[in-house]
Motif scaffolding. Structure first.
Motif, PDB file in Angstrom:
ATOM      1  N   ARG A  85      35.311   3.499  32.816  1.00 22.10           N
ATOM      2  CA  ARG A  85      35.589   2.350  31.949  1.00 22.10           C
ATOM      3  C   ARG A  85      36.043   1.137  32.765  1.00 22.10           C
ATOM      4  O   ARG A  85      35.734   0.000  32.425  1.00 22.10           O
ATOM      5  N   ALA A  86      36.792   1.396  33.836  1.00 20.57           N
ATOM      6  CA  ALA A  86      37.207   0.294  34.705  1.00 20.57           C
ATOM      7  C   ALA A  86      35.991  -0.331  35.387  1.00 20.57           C
ATOM      8  O   ALA A  86      35.882  -1.562  35.497  1.00 20.57           O
ATOM      9  N   GLU A  87      35.046   0.512  35.841  1.00 23.72           N
ATOM     10  CA  GLU A  87      33.828  -0.013  36.465  1.00 23.72           C
ATOM     11  C   GLU A  87      32.989  -0.778  35.444  1.00 23.72           C
ATOM     12  O   GLU A  87      32.404  -1.825  35.758  1.00 23.72           O
ATOM     13  N   LEU A  88      32.932  -0.277  34.217  1.00 27.41           N
ATOM     14  CA  LEU A  88      32.189  -0.966  33.162  1.00 27.41           C
ATOM     15  C   LEU A  88      32.797  -2.337  32.871  1.00 27.41           C
ATOM     16  O   LEU A  88      32.073  -3.338  32.757  1.00 27.41           O
ATOM     17  N   ASP A  89      34.108  -2.393  32.773  1.00 24.25           N
ATOM     18  CA  ASP A  89      34.783  -3.682  32.533  1.00 24.25           C
ATOM     19  C   ASP A  89      34.493  -4.664  33.657  1.00 24.25           C
ATOM     20  O   ASP A  89      34.260  -5.855  33.423  1.00 24.25           O
ATOM     21  N   ALA A  90      34.497  -4.162  34.896  1.00 24.07           N
ATOM     22  CA  ALA A  90      34.234  -5.032  36.044  1.00 24.07           C
ATOM     23  C   ALA A  90      32.813  -5.580  35.988  1.00 24.07           C
ATOM     24  O   ALA A  90      32.582  -6.783  36.192  1.00 24.07           O
ATOM     25  N   GLN A  91      31.840  -4.724  35.696  1.00 26.11           N
ATOM     26  CA  GLN A  91      30.456  -5.192  35.637  1.00 26.11           C
ATOM     27  C   GLN A  91      30.230  -6.153  34.480  1.00 26.11           C
ATOM     28  O   GLN A  91      29.472  -7.118  34.586  1.00 26.11           O
ATOM     29  N   ARG A  92      30.897  -5.902  33.365  1.00 27.93           N
ATOM     30  CA  ARG A  92      30.780  -6.816  32.224  1.00 27.93           C
ATOM     31  C   ARG A  92      31.366  -8.189  32.556  1.00 27.93           C
ATOM     32  O   ARG A  92      30.797  -9.226  32.211  1.00 27.93           O
ATOM     33  N   THR A  93      32.501  -8.191  33.208  1.00 23.23           N
ATOM     34  CA  THR A  93      33.155  -9.453  33.551  1.00 23.23           C
ATOM     35  C   THR A  93      32.273 -10.285  34.479  1.00 23.23           C
ATOM     36  O   THR A  93      32.089 -11.492  34.285  1.00 23.23           O
ATOM     37  N   VAL A  94      31.708  -9.639  35.495  1.00 24.04           N
ATOM     38  CA  VAL A  94      30.821 -10.350  36.415  1.00 24.04           C
ATOM     39  C   VAL A  94      29.554 -10.788  35.692  1.00 24.04           C
ATOM     40  O   VAL A  94      29.059 -11.911  35.886  1.00 24.04           O
TER      41      VAL A  94
END
Length: 267
Positions: free
Chosen positions: A113-122
């Motif tokens: 979920r942390a990786e997903l949030d990071a990719q969404r933000t970018v």
């Protein structure tokens, strides 16, 4: 006569207002940034302008939409299964979380979920750049099960972005490895360069590799990594300031090629 309605939409990072008849047929759209109303039915100009009246903030140009470019025509000819443009940031993570969400209660947060949030933000930061002539694609599948997190194409060239979540952690980069927090070092820089090299081979154009560390508390770089720029999320919009490398027509042609799944299948 039934009155048309106005429906907001967003395409390639640009805000649009579509004017539709009750049967769902589009008769015009208003491009806010270009300050232009594109008429699909010239006989309904008065109706269109009346419907858009509350949304117009100044003088606008009114006329037919531009003639499709070769890149537009190529894009329209794509089968939906081959079109990668609809891919969302973190597409594979979303699918994985849907299939195996994990236990409802766990001692530590799910790292996916942390990786997903990071990719969404970018991804959000890249999509905003559409108004400056840039095009972004997300979650591009590469042979072998790998994914190119983001591909950015614009006046300043092409960039392959690999994103890692480093929320409030220290990151140490020492060629070719990166260590995030207490995790074991990984050869992340090899992966970043390999993604860019594969993209360059597929598109026959120079693609520059970027490593984006999302939310890192501090980044220590032992030595400048070969050919790889390291960015924070806040640095991503600054890429839009680059220019003079790729012509607008070439941007569209490269974007049309990159969004076609078949472009990547032969790597």
């Amino acid at each position: 006569m039934d009155r048309p309605c106005v429906v907001p939409a967003r395409r390639h990072g640009r805000d649009r207002l579509h004017v539709r008849l009750p049967d769902g047929r589009n008769i015009a759209w208003y491009d806010r940034e270009a300050a232009r109303v594109h008429l699909l039915d010239a006989e309904r100009e008065e109706e269109v302008l009346a419907a858009l009246g509350p949304y117009l903030t100044g003088p606008v140009a009114v006329g037919p939409p531009p003639v499709p470019t070769p890149a537009d025509l190529a894009r329209l000819s794509l089968h939906p299964d081959d079109d990668l443009a609809p891919n969302r940031p973190g597409e594979a993570l979303l699918v994985d979380l849907d299939r195996a969400p994990g236990p409802a209660r766990r001692l530590r947060p799910d790292p996916r979920r942390a990786e997903l949030d990071a990719q969404r933000t970018v991804g959000d930061a890249l999509d905003v750049m559409g108004g400056a002539g840039w095009r972004a694609l997300h979650s591009l599948p590469l042979p072998g099960g790998h994914l190119l997190h983001h591909l950015l194409i614009g006046p300043g060239g092409l960039y392959a972005l690999h994103v890692r979540s480093a929320h409030r952690q220290r990151v140490t980069v020492a060629e070719p490895q990166a260590r995030i927090g207490r995790l074991s070092p990984e050869p992340v820089l090899h992966r970043v360069r390999a993604d860019a090299d594969r993209a360059a081979h597929a598109l026959t154009a120079e693609v520059r590799p970027l490593l984006v560390l999302a939310g890192a508390r501090r980044v220590t770089v032992a030595a400048a990594p070969r050919g790889v720029r390291i960015l924070a999320v806040a640095d991503v919009p600054g890429l839009a300031r680059g220019g003079g490398v790729t012509k607008p027509a070439d941007v569209e042609a490269l974007y049309a090629a990159a969004r076609d799944r078949r472009t990547w299948a032969g790597l």
